[in-house]
Design a protein around this motif. Structure first.
Motif: not given
Length: 213
Positions: A43, A97, A100, A156, A159, A198, A202, A205
């Motif tokens: 990460h 994950y 991602g 994403l 999530c 998290d 996301a 991203t």
């Protein structure tokens, strides 16, 4: 400074903070196991790569694509079941994950950033008889790339929303069917803190995925 530049500065700060958090609370934490250390290290590398991406820094594309594709496989393949949990549920819990990491690998190879100018240049240098098939193939590849980008962005986004809303008190009263272990996780401050990061990772991203770079 343009609006995209301001957004990239904000994203760079977010990803740099996420990388520091991963290193401090995961990789360098004496309480972390070996699998947790590797998770946090991946990460942190992903966050640093996204922080550098808008400014043209980073490793060669092939090296980055290989690394993040392998990282995408790492998460589902190393799932460990908890008590009374199925293998499928354990794997599904680590899929966000993996998505991602897959999105990061796709961003490195993403065709849309340079597809327009390069297509025009190549098409202009081809004979007229070959321009139409070449352009049709380029359009098909561009559409396929858009579909992959959209699918990754939607996954994403889902999530991110789940991570950011799962600890809201107004939603906890509606989850009476959740088992005891999950309820404990929701009320743990460290878990809430992890869900927060998290979710924002996301979301960041998704923005990086949809913006040209």
């Amino acid at each position: 400074m343009s609006v995209p530049d301001v957004l990239y500065v904000m994203l760079t700060a977010l990803f740099a903070a996420a990388a520091l958090r991963g290193l401090r609370h995961g990789v360098l934490s004496p309480r972390s196991g070996w699998r947790s250390r590797i998770d946090h290290l991946l990460h942190a590398v992903m966050a640093l790569a996204m922080a550098a991406m808008p400014w043209g820094w980073g490793l060669p594309e092939t090296a980055q694509t290989t690394f993040f594709a392998a990282a995408a496989l790492w998460f589902p393949l190393t799932a460990v079941r908890r008590r009374h949990e199925s293998r499928l549920a354990a794997t599904a819990g680590r899929l966000p994950y993996a998505v991602g990491m897959a999105a990061m690998a796709w961003m490195v190879r993403m065709p849309h950033a340079t597809a327009g100018p390069s297509t025009q240049t190549q098409a202009g240098g081809l004979p007229a008889a070959h321009q139409a098939p070449h352009l049709a193939r380029s359009v098909g590849e561009s559409r396929a790339g858009d579909v992959v980008t959209a699918a990754l962005a939607l996954c994403l986004l889902a999530c991110a929303l789940r991570s950011l809303t799962r600890d809201m008190p107004i939603l906890r009263s509606t989850t009476e069917t959740v088992d005891t272990a999950d309820t404990v996780d929701l009320s743990t401050p460290s878990e809430s803190y992890r869900h927060f990061w998290d979710g924002f990772m996301a979301l960041g991203t998704v923005v990086m995925l949809l913006m040209p770079h």
